[in-house]
Design a protein around this motif. Structure first.
Motif, short mmCIF file in Angstrom:
data_model
loop_
_atom_site.label_atom_id
_atom_site.label_comp_id
_atom_site.label_asym_id
_atom_site.label_seq_id
_atom_site.Cartn_x
_atom_site.Cartn_y
_atom_site.Cartn_z
N THR A 133 -43.90 -82.93 -38.44
CA THR A 133 -44.89 -82.12 -37.27
C THR A 133 -45.84 -82.56 -38.50
OG1 THR A 133 -43.27 -80.65 -40.19
CG2 THR A 133 -42.46 -80.49 -37.10
N LYS A 134 -47.15 -81.42 -37.85
CA LYS A 134 -47.69 -81.40 -38.29
C LYS A 134 -48.01 -79.95 -39.83
CE LYS A 134 -52.76 -80.36 -38.70
NZ LYS A 134 -53.11 -79.18 -38.13
N GLU A 135 -47.07 -79.26 -40.17
CA GLU A 135 -46.74 -78.86 -40.87
C GLU A 135 -46.58 -80.01 -42.77
OE1 GLU A 135 -44.80 -75.14 -44.01
OE2 GLU A 135 -44.15 -76.16 -41.36
N VAL A 137 -47.07 -83.13 -42.41
CA VAL A 137 -47.97 -84.65 -42.64
C VAL A 137 -49.21 -83.56 -43.46
CG1 VAL A 137 -50.53 -85.27 -41.71
CG2 VAL A 137 -48.24 -85.20 -39.98
N ILE A 138 -48.90 -82.35 -43.45
CA ILE A 138 -49.92 -81.52 -44.96
C ILE A 138 -49.55 -81.52 -45.88
CG2 ILE A 138 -51.10 -79.29 -45.70
CD1 ILE A 138 -51.20 -78.59 -42.39
N PRO A 417 -55.23 -84.18 -35.90
CA PRO A 417 -54.06 -83.67 -36.33
C PRO A 417 -54.56 -83.84 -37.56
CG PRO A 417 -54.59 -86.52 -36.62
CD PRO A 417 -55.67 -85.61 -35.76
N LEU A 418 -55.37 -83.68 -38.30
CA LEU A 418 -56.15 -83.07 -39.84
C LEU A 418 -57.28 -82.11 -39.46
CD1 LEU A 418 -56.13 -86.20 -42.39
CD2 LEU A 418 -54.57 -84.17 -41.72
N ASP A 419 -58.60 -82.14 -39.92
CA ASP A 419 -59.74 -82.12 -39.18
C ASP A 419 -61.11 -82.87 -38.37
OD1 ASP A 419 -60.99 -82.63 -41.41
OD2 ASP A 419 -60.91 -80.65 -41.69
N SER A 423 -61.31 -86.64 -40.54
CA SER A 423 -60.23 -88.15 -39.60
C SER A 423 -61.61 -89.30 -39.28
CB SER A 423 -60.56 -87.48 -37.79
OG SER A 423 -59.09 -86.57 -38.24
N TYR A 453 -51.62 -90.48 -35.57
CA TYR A 453 -50.27 -89.37 -36.07
C TYR A 453 -50.95 -88.96 -34.31
CZ TYR A 453 -48.78 -85.20 -36.62
OH TYR A 453 -47.48 -84.05 -36.35
N ASP A 454 -49.26 -88.55 -33.54
CA ASP A 454 -49.21 -87.77 -32.88
C ASP A 454 -49.95 -87.79 -31.19
OD1 ASP A 454 -47.84 -85.55 -30.83
OD2 ASP A 454 -49.37 -84.32 -31.62
N THR A 457 -51.09 -86.79 -27.47
CA THR A 457 -52.10 -85.46 -27.65
C THR A 457 -53.29 -85.57 -26.41
OG1 THR A 457 -52.74 -85.81 -29.62
CG2 THR A 457 -50.70 -84.24 -29.30
#
Length: 459
Positions: A133-135, A137-138, A417-419, A423, A453-454, A457
């Motif tokens: 999930t995004k969380e 990854v963070i 996915p990050l910003d 990226s 990642y992902d 989308t």
């Protein structure tokens, strides 16, 4: 003693994280920071069972137990596969083909093929199957930054005291990279990274991740991480990384001004605070210690020399210090290595000289008017072509082409996915690092995992 303490801590944390289903937060930093010389060696003819490889095995078990996706090749329609995935497949395929040519000539070829398959392809597949999930990854990025910050501290202490704690992790009998050198009277920081320039590049590659967390969380603790990062780069003795640190800082501020103006004032304040902290540290250090005065002033002069000045780096050296040290003209020594591309293409343009070419002395560089065999390579592109020829070069063009397609598509749809800034900065930073060292494949793997990642989308 350090070997016992470090091994106990690593084993305890790994076991606990496996039980709690948080192994990914330990495994990824371990892949980035654990040295190849730390582990078990059964025979000179067999691959080393390093600690990182043991952790890879446990990672695959972890994926088998905790995966959220299944991989069914029968359901894959090649016509619907996004172009970045096809380019990624091309990257791995071309590299494997280049190494097959030397399978019966050099043991490094088969080792590289096995590493590509079991330590790169399978790892990316494992991350895909975990469906992070995004969380998550963070949290992985946080674990990387916190671990790196500990390595910053170790590196600074190593330089200031000349105590090389990570040498105690060297449990192999065969020769593996763990090179130390003095510059301006202080030991260049290496820790577990094998070379000072690799350590410096590691610090630089972590820089965009710290900025990302600082912007995301607005926690000032990451300002301390930035300060330690910069100080660690100074004590690595890597002039190029200092220059790139300032370049990336300016680029980051410009990008955030044009894309996230609402965050610009706060991030500018953070950078000003960082600069003030660096100036205060330096001002105090040069006043209380003659050796630190010579080191910091000499480091500044050496950076200025790179951009055209001609300071005498041996001047005003305190008693007992021999001067700047080896390779005062780092730019010339690296640009001369570009001639290694010409030499490789004249010998075997398609497949190169085979992995491990520098250790065997198979490559020659044109330096100071003559061709000389030098057992080192400090440019990523020279390593690529030297090891795997034009096939290797095309492979890397494929993977960076995949990055570019992903970034352009994400920019078009404004889904990251990050910003967006992080990226774009990550692959650019990696390319900067290839100008001063060989390729850092584990960090390239991390970059690939983050950018790929992902993809569903946006494709």
């Amino acid at each position: 003693m350090f070997l016992i303490i470090f091994s106990t801590i690593l084993t305890t944390i790994s076991t606990y994280s496996l039980i709690k289903k948080k192994y990914i937060y330990v495994f990824i930093p371990a892949m980035l920071f654990l040295p190849n010389y730390y582990g078990f060696e059964y025979s000179n003819t067999l691959p080393i069972l390093s600690a990182s490889r043991i952790m890879i095995i446990w990672f695959y078990i972890y994926v088998f137990i905790n995966h959220k996706r299944s991989l069914c090749l029968k359901k894959i329609d090649i016509r619907s596969v996004p172009k970045p995935y096809l380019l990624l497949i091309g990257y791995f395929s071309f590299r494997v083909i280049a190494n097959i040519f030397y399978v019966f000539a050099y043991p490094e070829a088969i080792k590289t093929i096995l590493s590509i398959i079991f330590e790169e392809i399978f790892l990316l597949i494992g991350l895909y199957m975990l469906a992070l999930t995004k969380e998550e990854v963070i949290n992985i990025i946080k674990s990387i930054v916190w671990c790196a910050s500990v390595w910053f501290i170790f590196g600074i202490i190593e330089s200031l005291t000349s105590v090389r704690l990570f040498d105690e992790l060297f449990t192999m009998s065969r020769g593996l990279n763990n090179i130390h050198a003095y510059r301006l009277g202080f030991l260049r920081s290496v820790t577990s990274m094998g070379f000072a320039n690799i350590y410096g590049n590691m610090c630089l590659l972590i820089f965009p991740l710290i900025l990302y967390l600082l912007k995301l969380t607005q926690k000032r603790i990451y300002l301390i991480c930035l300060f330690l990062d910069f100080l660690a780069i100074i004590h690595s003795g890597c002039r190029s990384d200092l220059i790139w640190f300032f370049l990336l800082s300016v680029m980051y501020l410009l990008l955030i001004f044009f894309t996230h103006k609402e965050d610009f004032r706060r991030m500018l304040t953070y950078f000003i605070t960082l600069m003030v902290a660096i100036i205060l540290w330096t001002a105090v250090a040069i006043q209380i210690n003659d050796r630190l005065n010579y080191y910091y002033v000499g480091t500044a002069k050496s950076v200025l020399n790179v951009v055209g000045f001609s300071f005498d780096l041996d001047a005003d050296a305190p008693e007992g210090i021999k001067g700047y040290g080896s390779n005062p003209d780092g730019v010339l020594s690296r640009t001369s290595q570009l001639s290694g591309i010409q030499y490789t293409l004249s010998k075997n343009p398609v497949f190169g000289l085979g992995n491990g070419f520098q250790n065997r002395g198979d490559i020659k560089y044109y330096h100071m008017g003559w061709w000389k065999a030098i057992h080192s390579v400090d440019l990523g592109i020279v390593e690529i072509i030297g090891a795997e020829g034009l096939l290797g070069l095309v492979a890397f063009l494929f993977i960076f082409g995949g990055y570019l397609i992903i970034l352009l598509q994400r920019t078009k749809m404004n889904i990251f996915p990050l910003d967006s800034i992080t990226s774009y900065l990550l692959p650019f930073t990696y390319l900067l690092c290839t100008l001063s060292s060989a390729n850092m494949m584990t960090f390239l793997l991390l970059l690939t995992a983050l950018l790929f990642y992902d993809l569903k989308t946006v494709f």
